[in-house]
Write a protein that holds these residues in place. Structure first.
Motif, PDB file in Angstrom:
ATOM      1  N   MET B   1       0.823  -1.209   0.000  1.00  0.00           N
ATOM      2  CA  MET B   1       0.000   0.000   0.000  1.00  0.00           C
ATOM      3  C   MET B   1       0.873   1.283   0.000  1.00  0.00           C
ATOM      4  O   MET B   1       1.945   1.229   0.481  1.00  0.00           O
ATOM      5  CB  MET B   1      -0.802   0.019   1.264  1.00  0.00           C
ATOM      6  CG  MET B   1      -2.107  -0.714   1.095  1.00  0.00           C
ATOM      7  SD  MET B   1      -3.365   0.210   0.274  1.00  0.00           S
ATOM      8  CE  MET B   1      -2.588   1.641  -0.268  1.00  0.00           C
ATOM      9  N   TYR B   2       0.593   2.402  -0.362  1.00  0.00           N
ATOM     10  CA  TYR B   2      -0.615   2.704  -1.081  1.00  0.00           C
ATOM     11  C   TYR B   2      -0.445   4.126  -1.589  1.00  0.00           C
ATOM     12  O   TYR B   2      -0.294   5.033  -0.802  1.00  0.00           O
ATOM     13  CB  TYR B   2      -1.865   2.672  -0.211  1.00  0.00           C
ATOM     14  CG  TYR B   2      -1.968   1.352   0.494  1.00  0.00           C
ATOM     15  CD1 TYR B   2      -2.610   0.269  -0.119  1.00  0.00           C
ATOM     16  CD2 TYR B   2      -1.329   1.158   1.707  1.00  0.00           C
ATOM     17  CE1 TYR B   2      -2.673  -0.961   0.515  1.00  0.00           C
ATOM     18  CE2 TYR B   2      -1.378  -0.077   2.328  1.00  0.00           C
ATOM     19  CZ  TYR B   2      -2.057  -1.119   1.726  1.00  0.00           C
ATOM     20  OH  TYR B   2      -2.086  -2.319   2.351  1.00  0.00           O
ATOM     21  N   LYS B  87       2.100 -10.398   5.835  1.00  0.00           N
ATOM     22  CA  LYS B  87       1.540  -9.252   5.090  1.00  0.00           C
ATOM     23  C   LYS B  87       2.125  -7.939   5.598  1.00  0.00           C
ATOM     24  O   LYS B  87       2.578  -7.095   4.808  1.00  0.00           O
ATOM     25  CB  LYS B  87       0.021  -9.213   5.223  1.00  0.00           C
ATOM     26  CG  LYS B  87      -0.540  -8.057   4.416  1.00  0.00           C
ATOM     27  CD  LYS B  87      -2.003  -7.775   4.655  1.00  0.00           C
ATOM     28  CE  LYS B  87      -2.510  -6.817   3.586  1.00  0.00           C
ATOM     29  NZ  LYS B  87      -2.850  -5.503   4.053  1.00  0.00           N
ATOM     30  N   GLU B  91       4.447  -5.090   3.665  1.00  0.00           N
ATOM     31  CA  GLU B  91       4.207  -3.644   3.564  1.00  0.00           C
ATOM     32  C   GLU B  91       5.466  -2.880   3.966  1.00  0.00           C
ATOM     33  O   GLU B  91       5.826  -1.885   3.337  1.00  0.00           O
ATOM     34  CB  GLU B  91       3.018  -3.209   4.437  1.00  0.00           C
ATOM     35  CG  GLU B  91       1.704  -3.961   4.214  1.00  0.00           C
ATOM     36  CD  GLU B  91       1.139  -3.908   2.790  1.00  0.00           C
ATOM     37  OE1 GLU B  91       1.791  -3.336   1.907  1.00  0.00           O
ATOM     38  OE2 GLU B  91       0.056  -4.476   2.569  1.00  0.00           O
ATOM     39  N   HIS B  94       7.700  -3.002   1.087  1.00  0.00           N
ATOM     40  CA  HIS B  94       7.304  -2.031   0.063  1.00  0.00           C
ATOM     41  C   HIS B  94       7.845  -0.649   0.418  1.00  0.00           C
ATOM     42  O   HIS B  94       8.340   0.075  -0.443  1.00  0.00           O
ATOM     43  CB  HIS B  94       5.771  -1.951  -0.050  1.00  0.00           C
ATOM     44  CG  HIS B  94       5.131  -3.250  -0.455  1.00  0.00           C
ATOM     45  ND1 HIS B  94       3.782  -3.457  -0.430  1.00  0.00           N
ATOM     46  CD2 HIS B  94       5.679  -4.407  -0.893  1.00  0.00           C
ATOM     47  CE1 HIS B  94       3.516  -4.694  -0.834  1.00  0.00           C
ATOM     48  NE2 HIS B  94       4.653  -5.287  -1.111  1.00  0.00           N
ATOM     49  N   ASP B 145      -6.153  -2.942  -0.009  1.00  0.00           N
ATOM     50  CA  ASP B 145      -5.174  -3.485  -0.956  1.00  0.00           C
ATOM     51  C   ASP B 145      -5.764  -3.538  -2.364  1.00  0.00           C
ATOM     52  O   ASP B 145      -5.064  -3.331  -3.352  1.00  0.00           O
ATOM     53  CB  ASP B 145      -4.680  -4.867  -0.522  1.00  0.00           C
ATOM     54  CG  ASP B 145      -3.750  -4.778   0.680  1.00  0.00           C
ATOM     55  OD1 ASP B 145      -4.251  -4.717   1.807  1.00  0.00           O
ATOM     56  OD2 ASP B 145      -2.519  -4.735   0.477  1.00  0.00           O
ATOM     57  N   GLU B 174       0.609  -7.091  -3.515  1.00  0.00           N
ATOM     58  CA  GLU B 174      -0.684  -6.490  -3.150  1.00  0.00           C
ATOM     59  C   GLU B 174      -1.845  -7.375  -3.609  1.00  0.00           C
ATOM     60  O   GLU B 174      -2.861  -7.485  -2.933  1.00  0.00           O
ATOM     61  CB  GLU B 174      -0.856  -5.088  -3.733  1.00  0.00           C
ATOM     62  CG  GLU B 174       0.215  -4.067  -3.364  1.00  0.00           C
ATOM     63  CD  GLU B 174       0.298  -3.715  -1.894  1.00  0.00           C
ATOM     64  OE1 GLU B 174      -0.255  -4.439  -1.054  1.00  0.00           O
ATOM     65  OE2 GLU B 174       0.954  -2.702  -1.578  1.00  0.00           O
ATOM     66  N   HIS B 177      -2.294  -9.999  -1.165  1.00  0.00           N
ATOM     67  CA  HIS B 177      -2.950  -9.473   0.040  1.00  0.00           C
ATOM     68  C   HIS B 177      -4.455  -9.325  -0.178  1.00  0.00           C
ATOM     69  O   HIS B 177      -5.256  -9.593   0.709  1.00  0.00           O
ATOM     70  CB  HIS B 177      -2.389  -8.079   0.391  1.00  0.00           C
ATOM     71  CG  HIS B 177      -0.927  -8.096   0.708  1.00  0.00           C
ATOM     72  ND1 HIS B 177      -0.162  -6.953   0.740  1.00  0.00           N
ATOM     73  CD2 HIS B 177      -0.092  -9.116   0.997  1.00  0.00           C
ATOM     74  CE1 HIS B 177       1.074  -7.266   1.034  1.00  0.00           C
ATOM     75  NE2 HIS B 177       1.153  -8.572   1.194  1.00  0.00           N
TER      76      HIS B 177
HETATM   77 FE   LIG Z   1      -0.612  -4.768   0.772  1.00  0.00          FE
END
Ligand SMILES: [Fe+2]
Ligand SMILES: [Fe+2]
Lengths: 264, 339
Positions: B1-2, B87, B91, B94, B145, B174, B177
């Protein structure tokens, strides 16, 4: 059935019970430590440590799942990993008391992790040669993960111990605080003796010397002092816990307890 | 995200007139769908737009760890616990790739992080809502997500190479997820009455904030035209929002859950779902810092940063000692430290 046969059957039942309990101890230690590490995720000192601690948590929960599933099968009452994790109360948990100690500051978390890593290294390494092939396979997988965990925790122990004056002091204090829980590591009880006699598990006191050597080497690299011998041992593996475990379980088991018997 | 189009009242960046021929060459490369790489010349406004967007995106990833991390200790099964830890860890990963992508534009992660902690930088409004029940973990995966994917798939073709490449990797995770979140919702929707109520309540609370994740409507979105010319953005906020709605409404039907919008209906002539009015006052309030959890989120990030300061200092001091030891011993034994 002759009395000799009855005796043999009784002895086999006892062995199965000891084997189940031994596997539960390993699984509960992994679960409770993984649960503690899960509290850190998102709150670690830096993003890299968030990911690192999450990694350890993930591995430990994974080990717990394999071990608790096996323990449930050995018990033979149809309980699966989730029944065992979410529907037992504190006195039925068999984890080392060290695993349930609160996260404290980062030094406490690292020292706790490092002590359990060094213990698991010895235990899993020995168990990889167990006559119990299922347990040996779980231990072999867990050993690979634990080698990585130990690199992480001993690396941080050295950074904290041989970092700044503040970090050294915090690491030494954490060590003094937690050392007393190590007395439980290598003190065998009847369960340990039973599974050792059957070739399932190593002789516990025999692991103390190699563990000690590893601990001393890591402490030297971290310029930390080994505390004096612990005078009192908690017996988490026999279900005698510190006050912290109940709170940990209250959070962990909350949904399963509030909504009994549902699928999630 | 995001990622989210957050800058509702920012200044329109200067047109890429600077540099004359070199600027024209830059735009020609963008027009030809070539990737711009860190060492290439680029208009300063392009660089600043990317830094702002990528860092906001990175901040969103790591602030997003908090509402979901809130349920790690209470996940209802060990499998759910493991999946949730993985998860939240994704993130954080990410966030790392995105900070690295931002750094290729000549800004340090530490500086970006300071902007987040000081409240100067924005992050996706969605993470200022609380996770109150387990169903919120399902709703976030499914909706948040899901919205992120809708926003981010086009960025995989962004003109800036490092951002586009980071996004390819991120989008794969994603979508994983999103499926896991939907599966949590499905399990709850097919569960007991209490579980179904929990799922409906989560949808009621997360639906509108998810719709707002696409940012202000096109009429109020100042950056869209220039970002489209630069191929940083490929679809407008409203186009992406509509795509999300059209995909998500049937999924809610499948779950047997009601979308909390009485005006929602299928429009035969446009072949799209029409929705009721979005409460933009709420969106702007959340962006300004007055959402339900803005304070908590920033306090958590600041708290972690402050209480981790001595740890980072220790790591730096240790590294300096190691370097000094390496220098004095010729480097052969430095790995193991002093033994
Ligand atoms: Fe995610
Ligand atoms: Fe993400």
């Amino acid at each position: 059935m002759s009395s000799a046969e009855r005796h043999a059957a009784e002895s086999e039942r006892e062995l199965q019970a000891a084997r189940c309990r031994y596997v539960l101890r390993l699984g509960d230690t992994a679960l409770v430590l993984g649960q503690r590490l899960g509290e850190w995720v998102g709150h670690a000192p830096a993003l890299e440590e968030d990911l690192g601690l999450a990694n350890l948590a993930l591995d430990l929960v994974g080990q717990a799942r394999l071990l608790l599933t096996y323990a449930g099968e050995l018990e033979g009452r149809g309980r699966d990993e989730d029944d065992l994790a979410f529907l037992r109360d504190a006195p039925e948990f068999m984890n080392l008391a060290l695993a349930e100690q609160p996260n404290g500051d980062f030094a406490v978390t690292i020292v706790r992790q490092w002590l359990i890593d060094t213990w698991q290294l010895q235990v899993y390494r020995a168990l990889a040669a167990s006559t119990d092939t299922r347990l040996a396979a779980i231990a072999a997988k867990a050993l690979k993960e634990t080698l990585y965990h130990h690199r992480f925790s001993s690396g941080w122990l050295a950074r904290l111990g041989d970092g700044t004056a503040e970090s050294h002091e915090r690491a030494q204090r954490a060590l003094e605080e937690l050392w007393r829980f190590t007395a439980e590591f290598f003190a065998p009880d009847e369960v340990d003796e039973r599974v050792h006699a059957a070739g399932i598990a190593p002789e516990l006191p025999g692991l103390a010397a190699p563990w000690s050597a590893q601990v001393d080497a890591d402490l030297a690299a971290a310029t930390l002092r080994r505390p004096a011998v612990a005078s009192y041992s908690w017996h988490g593996k026999r279900g005698v816990h510190t006050e912290h475990l109940g709170h940990l379980l209250a959070a962990m088991q909350h949904l399963q307890r509030t909504y009994p018997g549902l699928r999630w | 995200m995001y990622t989210q189009a957050l800058d509702t009242h920012g200044k329109e960046p200067l047109p890429a007139g600077e540099g004359g021929a070199v600027a024209q060459r830059f735009q020609a490369r963008v027009d030809a769908d070539e990737k711009i790489e860190p060492k290439d010349w680029m208009p300063d406004a392009y660089r600043q737009t990317l830094i702002r967007q990528i860092s906001q995106h990175a901040h969103s990833e790591i602030v997003g760890m908090l509402p979901e991390g809130n349920w790690i200790t209470r996940a209802p099964t060990l499998r759910r616990k493991a999946v949730l830890i993985a998860k939240v860890q994704d993130e954080g990963g990410h966030g790392m790739y995105l900070y690295s992508a931002a750094e290729t534009l000549g800004v340090a992660r530490a500086e970006l992080f300071e902007q987040l902690l000081s409240g100067a930088a924005k992050y996706s409004s969605i993470f200022n809502y609380p996770t109150l029940t387990w169903a919120d973990i399902g709703a976030i995966g499914w909706l948040v997500d899901g919205a992120a994917i809708m926003n981010q798939i086009p960025i995989c073709r962004c003109s800036y190479g490092p951002y586009a490449r980071a996004m390819v990797r991120i989008c794969k995770e994603e979508s994983f997820h999103q499926r896991q979140g939907f599966e949590i919702m499905l399990t709850l929707a097919r569960g007991s009455a209490a579980q179904r109520a929990m799922a409906q309540d989560a949808l009621n609370r997360w639906w509108w904030p998810s719709i707002m994740m696409f940012g202000p409507s096109d009429a109020d979105s100042k950056h869209t035209a220039q970002s489209m010319r630069w191929k940083i953005k490929r679809f407008s906020n409203d186009e992406l929002r509509q795509k999300f709605i059209d995909i998500t409404v049937p999924q809610a039907f499948f779950l047997g859950l009601a979308i909390p919008d009485r005006e929602l209906h299928w429009n035969e002539s446009t072949q799209h779902y029409d929705i009721g009015a979005i409460d933009w006052a709420e969106f702007h309030a959340v962006l300004k810092g007055n959402g339900p959890c803005n304070r908590e989120r920033l306090e958590a990030r600041r708290g972690a940063y402050e209480s981790g300061r001595w740890v980072r200092e220790a790591a730096a001091a240790h590294a300096a000692k190691e370097r000094a030891r390496t220098a004095s011993t010729g480097g052969s034994t430095a790995q193991t430290g002093r033994t």
